[in-house]
Design an enzyme around this catalytic site. Structure first.
Site, PDB file in Angstrom:
ATOM      1  N   GLY A  86       0.780  -1.202  -0.116  1.00  0.00           N
ATOM      2  CA  GLY A  86      -0.026   0.022  -0.066  1.00  0.00           C
ATOM      3  C   GLY A  86       0.921   1.369  -0.003  1.00  0.00           C
ATOM      4  O   GLY A  86       2.040   0.995   0.096  1.00  0.00           O
ATOM      5  N   THR A  89       4.569   6.554  -3.988  1.00  0.00           N
ATOM      6  CA  THR A  89       5.935   6.590  -4.308  1.00  0.00           C
ATOM      7  C   THR A  89       6.768   6.994  -2.990  1.00  0.00           C
ATOM      8  O   THR A  89       6.581   7.819  -2.404  1.00  0.00           O
ATOM      9  CB  THR A  89       6.243   7.633  -5.401  1.00  0.00           C
ATOM     10  OG1 THR A  89       5.387   6.831  -6.525  1.00  0.00           O
ATOM     11  CG2 THR A  89       7.626   7.385  -5.774  1.00  0.00           C
ATOM     12  N   THR A  90       7.824   6.063  -2.737  1.00  0.00           N
ATOM     13  CA  THR A  90       8.684   6.487  -1.674  1.00  0.00           C
ATOM     14  C   THR A  90      10.141   6.101  -2.060  1.00  0.00           C
ATOM     15  O   THR A  90      10.235   5.386  -2.971  1.00  0.00           O
ATOM     16  CB  THR A  90       8.454   6.017  -0.487  1.00  0.00           C
ATOM     17  OG1 THR A  90       9.165   6.542   0.820  1.00  0.00           O
ATOM     18  CG2 THR A  90       8.577   4.362  -0.117  1.00  0.00           C
ATOM     19  N   HIS A  92      14.000   4.290  -0.826  1.00  0.00           N
ATOM     20  CA  HIS A  92      14.858   3.236   0.096  1.00  0.00           C
ATOM     21  C   HIS A  92      16.153   3.575  -0.256  1.00  0.00           C
ATOM     22  O   HIS A  92      16.393   3.556  -1.410  1.00  0.00           O
ATOM     23  CB  HIS A  92      14.160   2.128   0.226  1.00  0.00           C
ATOM     24  CG  HIS A  92      12.992   1.559   0.315  1.00  0.00           C
ATOM     25  ND1 HIS A  92      12.360   2.012   1.476  1.00  0.00           N
ATOM     26  CD2 HIS A  92      11.706   1.052  -0.368  1.00  0.00           C
ATOM     27  CE1 HIS A  92      11.018   1.843   1.569  1.00  0.00           C
ATOM     28  NE2 HIS A  92      10.721   1.131   0.255  1.00  0.00           N
ATOM     29  N   LEU A 153       5.209   3.405   6.253  1.00  0.00           N
ATOM     30  CA  LEU A 153       4.491   2.332   6.462  1.00  0.00           C
ATOM     31  C   LEU A 153       3.963   1.843   5.019  1.00  0.00           C
ATOM     32  O   LEU A 153       3.090   2.663   4.238  1.00  0.00           O
ATOM     33  CB  LEU A 153       3.247   2.044   7.338  1.00  0.00           C
ATOM     34  CG  LEU A 153       3.861   1.667   8.962  1.00  0.00           C
ATOM     35  CD1 LEU A 153       4.465   3.114   9.451  1.00  0.00           C
ATOM     36  CD2 LEU A 153       2.606   1.432   9.698  1.00  0.00           C
ATOM     37  N   GLY A 165       6.289  -3.723   4.698  1.00  0.00           N
ATOM     38  CA  GLY A 165       6.444  -3.013   6.148  1.00  0.00           C
ATOM     39  C   GLY A 165       6.768  -1.996   6.202  1.00  0.00           C
ATOM     40  O   GLY A 165       5.877  -0.813   6.027  1.00  0.00           O
ATOM     41  N   VAL A 166       7.842  -1.515   6.872  1.00  0.00           N
ATOM     42  CA  VAL A 166       8.247  -0.162   7.367  1.00  0.00           C
ATOM     43  C   VAL A 166       9.487   0.281   6.890  1.00  0.00           C
ATOM     44  O   VAL A 166      10.632  -0.688   6.372  1.00  0.00           O
ATOM     45  CB  VAL A 166       8.343  -0.060   8.852  1.00  0.00           C
ATOM     46  CG1 VAL A 166       7.133  -0.452   9.218  1.00  0.00           C
ATOM     47  CG2 VAL A 166       9.478  -0.879   9.549  1.00  0.00           C
ATOM     48  N   CYS A 183       5.429   9.951  -0.360  1.00  0.00           N
ATOM     49  CA  CYS A 183       4.172   9.307   0.039  1.00  0.00           C
ATOM     50  C   CYS A 183       2.836  10.187  -0.579  1.00  0.00           C
ATOM     51  O   CYS A 183       1.672   9.915   0.042  1.00  0.00           O
ATOM     52  CB  CYS A 183       4.049   8.977   1.378  1.00  0.00           C
ATOM     53  SG  CYS A 183       5.339   7.981   1.994  1.00  0.00           S
TER      54      CYS A 183
END
Length: 239
Positions: A86, A89-90, A92, A153, A165-166, A183
């Site tokens: 869910g 766009t983010t 990592h 999240l 997850g996170v 987000c």
């Protein structure tokens, strides 16, 4: 009592490496569902740092143009991946703790809503262990102020089996977040342990803290930490 199996990647890895392991574990959980007679695996959690990658959530799959993907890839310095989680766009990358719990919510007697709350509380408690006051707001994730987000999240559930997850920013280069509306929230900022004045931490140590906080809230006090590369080899041998 069965332990929480903590699979830890000690070095930054590609998103797809973690994705592949996660999919394998989810498949094993699903294969043990009734009417199968296979034993159910114990709860698992994967922790890692990723090489630079932008991921979009399942609602955005197919909507990010090729031009925008090239922009995000920044001359090959980052990947772009469509994910089933869910959220929107983010980013990592190195310096960020990514944690993927793979558990059966029905076995743990947890509702999906309570599970998300449990993740949030575990993140807030982890921040508190390093003297960072964090909170939830009307927006998803965990924040240090109503405008400064320290953890994102994004979860997925299939037949009550969790994945994704996170992402908790420890000493992430926040420049990467400046290239997106993180987000999908206009006017909000991304922060990190380092920006909050907590420096010199190893992401792996923060990961162990988070796993401990999550395990406690799941009622799983025993943690079995496994080296990811060794664990993947064992999985390959048992297929």
């Amino acid at each position: 009592m069965r332990p929480l199996v903590h699979i830890h990647f000690p070095r930054p890895i590609s998103y797809r490496t973690a994705q592949s392991l996660q999919e394998t574990l989810v498949s094993r959980f699903l294969a043990s569902k009734p009417p199968s007679s296979l034993p159910a695996p114990p709860p698992h959690i994967i922790t890692a740092e990723f090489n630079p990658v932008y991921t979009c959530g399942r609602r955005e799959i197919g909507t990010v143009s090729a031009e925008q993907q090239r922009y995000l890839q920044h001359g090959g310095q980052a990947e772009f991946v469509e994910a089933l989680r869910g959220g929107q766009t983010t980013f990592h990358g190195p310096g960020q703790l990514v944690a993927y719990p793979i558990i059966d919510l029905r076995t743990q007697k947890i509702t999906p809503r309570d599970y998300v709350c449990l993740l949030e509380k575990s993140l807030i408690a982890t921040c508190a262990r390093y003297n960072i006051k964090a909170m939830t707001t009307e927006h998803t994730g965990v924040w240090t102020t109503p405008d400064d987000k320290i953890a994102a999240l994004g979860v997925h559930m299939r037949r009550n089996i969790t994945s994704h997850g996170v992402g908790l920013n420890v000493n992430t280069d926040l420049w990467w977040f400046g290239r997106i509306v993180a987000c999908g929230l206009e006017g909000k900022r991304t922060t990190s342990f380092e920006r909050e004045g907590v420096e010199g931490l190893e992401v792996s140590d923060v990961g162990r803290t988070f796993v401990g906080e999550l395990g406690e809230r799941l009622g799983l006090d025993a943690i079995e930490e496994r080296d990811a590369e060794e664990y993947i080899r064992e999985l390959g041998e048992t297929r």
